[in-house]
Design a protein around this motif. Sequence first.
Motif, PDB file in Angstrom:
ATOM      1  N   GLY B 475       0.951  -1.337   0.060  1.00 20.08           N
ATOM      2  CA  GLY B 475      -0.258   0.066  -0.218  1.00 20.08           C
ATOM      3  C   GLY B 475       0.588   1.229  -0.278  1.00 20.08           C
ATOM      4  N   ASP B 480      -1.124  -2.490  -6.043  1.00 16.05           N
ATOM      5  CA  ASP B 480      -2.363  -3.068  -5.370  1.00 16.05           C
ATOM      6  C   ASP B 480      -1.874  -5.043  -4.496  1.00 16.05           C
ATOM      7  OD1 ASP B 480      -5.378  -3.471  -5.639  1.00 16.05           O
ATOM      8  OD2 ASP B 480      -5.167  -5.424  -6.349  1.00 16.05           O
ATOM      9  N   GLU B 481      -2.676  -5.329  -3.690  1.00 14.60           N
ATOM     10  CA  GLU B 481      -1.947  -6.314  -2.616  1.00 14.60           C
ATOM     11  C   GLU B 481      -2.148  -8.070  -3.874  1.00 14.60           C
ATOM     12  OE1 GLU B 481      -4.587  -6.123   0.497  1.00 14.60           O
ATOM     13  OE2 GLU B 481      -4.659  -5.160   1.428  1.00 14.60           O
ATOM     14  N   SER B 482      -3.372  -7.626  -5.290  1.00 18.10           N
ATOM     15  CA  SER B 482      -3.140  -8.800  -5.869  1.00 18.10           C
ATOM     16  C   SER B 482      -1.722  -9.090  -6.595  1.00 18.10           C
ATOM     17  CB  SER B 482      -4.516  -8.610  -6.592  1.00 18.10           C
ATOM     18  OG  SER B 482      -3.196  -7.131  -7.620  1.00 18.10           O
ATOM     19  N   TYR B 483      -0.827  -8.485  -6.080  1.00 16.28           N
ATOM     20  CA  TYR B 483       0.070  -8.991  -7.020  1.00 16.28           C
ATOM     21  C   TYR B 483       1.559  -9.119  -6.366  1.00 16.28           C
ATOM     22  CZ  TYR B 483      -0.128  -4.781 -10.422  1.00 16.28           C
ATOM     23  OH  TYR B 483      -0.370  -4.008 -11.634  1.00 16.28           O
TER      24      TYR B 483
END
Lengths: 295, 659
Positions: B475, B480-483
Motif C-alpha cells: 500500500g 495493489d495487493e493482488s500483485y
Amino acid sequence: MALISIPLPAHRSIQFNFSSLNGTIRLLSNRRVQLALMILVPILLLTVFRPFLPIPGPLETNLRAMTKPPSFVHLFGTDRMGRDILSRTLAGVQISMFVGFAVALLSLTVGLVMGTLAGFFGGVIDRVMMTITDIFLAFPSLLLAIGLVSVMGTGMLPVVLAISLSDVPRFIRLQRSLVLSLRSRAYIDAARTVKASQMWLMTRHIVPNTLAPLLVAASIAAANAILVEAGLSFLGLGIMPPAPSLGNLIRDGQTYLEQAWWISTLPGAVILLIAISLHFLSDGIRQVLDPRSRK
Amino acid sequence: MNELRPIRSALLDVRNLHTHFLTDKGTVKAVNGVSFQINQGERVAIVGESGSGKSAMAMSLLRLLAYPGKVVSGEINLEGRDLNRLSERQLNEVRGRLVGTIFQDPMSSLDPVMRISNQMIPPIMRHLGLSREKARAEAISWLDRVGIPDAARRIESYPFEMSGGMRQRVMIAMALSCRPRLVIADEPTTALDVTIQAQIVELLKELTAETGAAMIFITHDLGLVARFAHKVGVMYAGKLVEFGPVKDIFARPRHPYTQSLLDTIPPVDQLERRRLAQIPGFPPDMKLPVTGCAFKDRCAGAHRRCFEVAPELEPRGHGHAAACWLPEGLGAGRQMERALIPPMEPAADAGEDRVVVEINNLHKHFTTRSSLPWRKPPTVRAVNGISLRIRKGETLGIVGESGCGKSTVARLLLGLDPATSGDIFIDGMAQMVFQDPSSSFNPKMTLFNIIQEPLVVTGWGTKAERETRVRELLGQVGLDESYMHRYPSQLSGGQRQRIAIARALALKPSVVVADEPTSALDVSVRAQIINLLVDLKQKLRVSFVFISHDLLTVSYISDKIAVMYLGEVVEYGPADEVFNNPAHPYTQALISAVPIPDPEAEEARIQKPLSGELPSPLNLPVGCSFASRCPKATDYCRTHKMVLKPYSKTRETACHYAS
C-alpha cells in the motif's frame, strides 16, 4: 551492422517458472517435447506392462521356434534359443532406463552439491575440487568405466557408478559456472544486506535458479548413460547374461548378423529411439526455458 | 498537409511507413504509418519511450531490422529514390555511402577482433573509390577530427584498447567518413557519461554542420533534444503524434502526450519544488489492434471521439503538426492542473537533528593481480578518503561520472564490501534499491516472498504478522495487493522498482541507499518513482542516499549533494546551492554538461564541454586529481592536494581557487 531486436513491451515480458502449472503446460506444448514423449511413453508403458502382454518371458526358451524372423507371433523374432526378442528387448529397456535414470540422478545430486560449494565459496575448496574434476575429465569415460568395472566386478551397481564417475565432474563444472554467474546478481546482494545466512543464499537464491540448466544436462546424461551401458554390456563388462540388457542383446546377435539380422538390429533401433528422444526432450526443455531461443 | 511540404524537395521523405515484427504471439505493429520529411542539413530528433517504435522506425529506413522485423509498406524517398524498393545489393550502396549510422552501444557496435583501420578503411575505399593509402589518410584525418589523440597510431588499435567515449568517436568518424547525406544516430550518447555526452553532442553538431549532412537523432532525453535538434518528432505506439520545430514544440506542445512528457521532467530552477506530473498507465500492447487514439487511456482530455477514430497528424501552423482532436491538446486545462499540485513541504529542519549515518575518512582500495609475480600489484583507489554525515530524514545525492566511486560508497554503506580503512556508523539499518529492476529479483520467487524475505531472515513476527506487513508495504508504494502472488517477470520496470522500494522499507531502515534507481526507467515512469520517493521521505522520515549521474533528478530529490571525482568528494552542500552556484570547477563542468530541456535556455548557455576523460584510478596524480582536466589548473594544483574545506556556512569544496 548492428540489428535491432523484437520490441517486447516491458510489462509483458516472457515469464517462465518451472514450479508453476504454466511452465508445465508450456513444456508440454513444445513440439520437441511432444515428439520425445510420443516415443518414450509407449516404450515405457510396454516395458512396465510387459508381464501382462501376451508374449513369452524374456528368459523362456522355445526349442520349436529357434532363430525365427519377425512374425505376428514373435514381432521381433526369436534368438537361437528360441527366446522372444521383443520380450528380451523390453526387459533390456527396463534395465537401461533404470541405469540411465540412476546415473542422471546420482550425477545431478553430487554435481549440484559439490558444484554449488565450489562456486559459492571459491578459494581452496574450489581449487581442490577443480583439480580433481580436471583429472577425471582427462580420462576417456569408457576407459574409466572399464577400469572401475574390472575392480568392482560386473553388475548393475558397478555400471551405474562407473558411468556416473565420468559424468559427475561435468555436472560439478556446470553447476560451478552457473553459481559463479548468479553469485554477483543484485538479489544476492539484496539478501546479504539483511544478513541472510550463506545457507539461505544457496538454497533460496542460487540452487533454484540453476535447476533448469541442470535438468537439461541430466536428460542428456541419461541418454548417454543408456548408450554407455549398452557399450559396456557389449564388451562383456556390464550386465551379465542371461539377464537381458540391450547391450547383451546386440552382442548375442552379433555372431549371427548375416543369418538373423533381427537379433541385433531391432534392440539397437530401440536404443537409438530412446537416445534420440531423450535428446529431443533436453532440447525442448532448453527451448522452453531459454526465451532467446524462441522466435 | 500542404504546409508540411516544403517547396524544394526534401532530402528524405518518408511516407506511411509500416514495420511489423511477426512473432509467434502475434504481429507487433512497431511502426504504424509514419510520415515525415527532413531537409538538407537538418537535425531531427525522434523522441519516445521504449517500445514506442522509434528505433524500429529508424532501422526500417535502411532495412536494418533483425528477424522477425519486416518493413511492410511505405515509401522511403532519399533524394528521390525509394529505398524500400531497392534490392539488398543496391541498398548496400546506400548504407554507409549516403546514409551513415551510429548505434547506441559503442561497446558492441565495433568488431572486437578487428583493428580500427580494418573497420574504417575498406568502406572508404569502396564508397569513395580511393586507393588504400588515400583511404587510410582520409580515415586518419577523420579520427583526428573527432578528437582521437595521436590518430595515426590509434588507427591500429583494437576497440578494447579504447574507452567508451573514444569508441563512440570512432563510430562517428566511421559514419561520417564517406560523407553521407544523412546520419542516423540511435541513442548515440545513452551509454556515456554526461561530460562525454556533451563532448559527443557538440562534435556531432559541428561535424554535421560542416559536412551539411542531415541527421536523425533518436533519444529519450528531452534535454538533449533541446540542445541538439532543429526539429522534433514525438513517437507514441508506433506513430508520430507530434512533429515540428524544436522551440515551438517545447514552448507550445499541442499533443497531450508531449505535454505530459514535458511536465514529467524535474524543473531546472529549484526555487519552487513541486511534485512532478506523471502519466498514468502503460503504453498499449502493440500486438492488439488499437481503436481510436492510442493515447486515449492515459489522456486526461480524452473524449468520445478519441475512442472511435484515431486522429491523423494535422498541421497546426509554423511547420508544426500534431495528431490530436483537440487543437491545443490538454491546453489551458493542463496549466490549471499543474498549479493545483501542492508544493512540497520544505525539508523539515524542525525535526530531530540526529545524524543517522556518519562516514569518517573512508577508503576502499582494490588490489588487482600483478602481471608479473615479483612486481607490486597495482591498486585501484576506488574510494579515497571520504567523510560524510546524513541526518534523519535527509536525502543525500551523490553525483559523479562512472568510475568516480559512487557505487563503491553505496556497497560500503550497505556492508556488502569491507572498507580498507575508515569508519561507517549507521544508527539503525541500511537497505538498498538497485539500478536494474530486471535482475534485482530472484525470478523464481513471488513478490510476496521477495518483500517478506528481509522479515523472514531476521525472524520478524509470525507468518500472519508478516503478511499484514507486506500488505501494508504494498500500500505504501502504491501497488495493489493482488500483485503479491505474481512473479517479477510479470511486472513493468516501474512496478518492479516499487517492489524494490517496498522490500527496502520492510525492516524500517534508517537509511535507504538507492543506486541509480530511475536510470533504467522511461521518463513518464521515472516521474512516478521520484514522486513516490519524495512522498515516502516526507511520510516515513527515512534518510535516502540517492546515487545517480542524472543531475536534474538528483538536485530535485536531494537536500544535500556530494559531488565525487576519482574517489573523493570535491564539493558538498545544499542541493539548490550546489546546483545553481557550483564552486568547484568540476561541478561547474558537470552542470554545464547537463542538457536542459528548454531550447531557448540551451541556446543562451555557453557550451564549454570538459575536455579529456577520467584519469585511471590506478595511478592517481600527486596534486589535485581534477588538475588534468581543469581549465583553472596551475602548477600549484598539480603538486598540492586540496582537501575538502568549508566554502561558505553550509558548503564545502576542494579547490584552491574556489573562493
